[in-house]
Write a protein that holds these residues in place. Structure first.
Motif, short mmCIF file in Angstrom:
data_model
loop_
_atom_site.label_atom_id
_atom_site.label_comp_id
_atom_site.label_asym_id
_atom_site.label_seq_id
_atom_site.Cartn_x
_atom_site.Cartn_y
_atom_site.Cartn_z
N ILE A 1 0.86 -1.07 0.00
CA ILE A 1 -0.07 -0.08 -0.02
C ILE A 1 0.89 1.14 0.05
O ILE A 1 1.99 1.10 0.63
N THR A 2 0.48 2.23 -0.69
CA THR A 2 1.17 3.48 -0.56
C THR A 2 0.68 4.58 0.40
O THR A 2 -0.66 4.13 0.62
N PRO A 3 1.29 5.55 0.64
CA PRO A 3 0.54 6.39 1.51
C PRO A 3 -0.71 7.06 1.27
O PRO A 3 -0.89 7.47 -0.14
N GLY A 4 -1.77 7.31 2.09
CA GLY A 4 -2.85 7.74 1.86
C GLY A 4 -4.03 6.64 1.44
O GLY A 4 -4.97 6.95 1.61
N SER A 5 -3.33 5.34 1.32
CA SER A 5 -4.23 4.30 1.06
C SER A 5 -4.46 3.22 2.23
O SER A 5 -4.73 2.13 1.94
N VAL A 6 -3.69 3.61 3.22
CA VAL A 6 -3.68 2.67 4.36
C VAL A 6 -4.74 1.93 4.65
O VAL A 6 -5.78 2.64 4.93
N SER A 7 -4.95 0.71 5.09
CA SER A 7 -6.21 0.04 5.07
C SER A 7 -6.01 -1.32 5.99
O SER A 7 -4.88 -1.86 5.68
N VAL A 8 -6.93 -1.64 6.74
CA VAL A 8 -6.73 -3.28 7.29
C VAL A 8 -6.60 -4.17 6.17
O VAL A 8 -6.01 -5.25 6.30
N MET A 9 -7.08 -3.88 4.91
CA MET A 9 -7.33 -4.81 4.06
C MET A 9 -5.90 -4.92 3.39
O MET A 9 -5.50 -6.10 2.75
N GLY A 10 -4.72 -4.08 3.69
CA GLY A 10 -3.68 -4.27 3.27
C GLY A 10 -2.75 -5.58 3.98
O GLY A 10 -1.88 -5.92 3.40
N LEU A 11 -3.27 -6.04 4.94
CA LEU A 11 -2.74 -7.14 5.69
C LEU A 11 -3.03 -8.41 5.09
O LEU A 11 -2.26 -9.48 5.21
N MET A 12 -3.97 -8.37 4.06
CA MET A 12 -3.80 -9.76 3.06
C MET A 12 -2.60 -9.55 2.20
O MET A 12 -2.36 -10.89 1.91
N ASN A 13 -1.84 -8.59 2.04
CA ASN A 13 -0.68 -8.81 1.52
C ASN A 13 0.77 -8.96 2.38
O ASN A 13 1.68 -9.29 1.79
N ASP A 14 0.47 -9.22 3.62
CA ASP A 14 1.31 -9.50 4.56
C ASP A 14 1.43 -10.96 4.94
O ASP A 14 1.17 -11.28 5.83
N SER A 15 1.86 -11.64 3.88
CA SER A 15 1.77 -13.26 4.23
C SER A 15 2.84 -13.64 5.16
O SER A 15 2.64 -14.77 5.84
N GLU A 16 3.75 -13.09 5.53
CA GLU A 16 4.72 -13.26 6.60
C GLU A 16 4.28 -12.90 8.15
O GLU A 16 5.08 -13.16 8.92
N GLY A 17 2.99 -12.18 7.98
CA GLY A 17 2.47 -11.85 9.49
C GLY A 17 3.59 -10.80 10.12
O GLY A 17 3.52 -10.94 11.36
N ARG A 18 4.28 -9.96 9.43
CA ARG A 18 5.36 -8.99 10.24
C ARG A 18 4.61 -7.72 10.79
O ARG A 18 5.00 -7.38 11.61
N VAL A 19 3.42 -7.62 10.43
CA VAL A 19 2.66 -6.40 10.82
C VAL A 19 1.62 -6.71 11.74
O VAL A 19 0.58 -7.57 11.49
#
Length: 177
Positions: free
Chosen positions: A110-128
């Motif tokens: 995600i780029t700044p201004g678009s932060v969303s809980v939905m971005g966690l779907m892209n964190d496959s390593e679970g770092r966030v």
């Protein structure tokens, strides 16, 4: 601004990461409404969008510790002040600050201004780690971006908590700000 039920009729002109959000929500059987709009870069624009959505305005902050080894996505009501010291104490972290745009793209696509809980779907390593202010959970609906700030979604909070977050394989830590 017009509220539209479900995904766009066509994926033309839409980013792949946005379409993946609609695919996920549809696969989970989550009902949602969408508003397409100009880029939402300020909280004032977001307020107008969320008023049209009829959902809680959330500040979504992408944070990290001083060493840039621990990353957090914080969902909180837009009208609440953010005090780093208070949050740091609750989660047992060293002083928090805003993570870089590079970390945001690398970890949640995600780029700044678009932060969303939905971005966690892209964190496959679970770092966030997901942090949610308790007042967000008290609302019937939450608004979020589908990983791009030219659309906004209205989702039932109970669906976010019971269907979406578990599927994203991220635990939610409730905080009180």
């Amino acid at each position: 601004m017009e509220r539209i039920k479900g995904r766009p009729k066509s994926s033309e002109g839409r980013l792949e990461k946005e379409i993946r959000v609609y695919d996920l929500l549809d696969a989970l059987g989550v009902e949602y409404e969408r508003i397409d709009h100009e880029p939402a870069m300020t909280m004032e624009v977001c307020e107008e969008i969320d008023a049209s959505l009829g959902a809680l305005i959330c500040k979504n902050l992408f944070l990290c510790n001083r060493q840039e080894t621990d990353f957090y996505l914080l969902m909180m009501p837009a009208n609440k002040p953010f005090k780093t010291k208070d949050l740091s104490a609750q989660i047992g972290s060293s002083r928090l600050s805003f993570a870089t745009a590079e970390h945001m793209e690398e970890l949640i696509d995600i780029t700044p201004g678009s932060v969303s809980v939905m971005g966690l779907m892209n964190d496959s390593e679970g770092r966030v780690k997901l942090l949610v202010d308790k007042d967000v959970l008290a609302e019937e609906y939450v608004g979020c971006h589908p990983c791009i700030n030219t659309s906004s979604l209205r989702i039932k909070t109970k669906d976010l908590v019971s269907k979406i977050i578990p599927t994203l394989k991220h635990e939610m830590t409730v905080v009180s700000l």
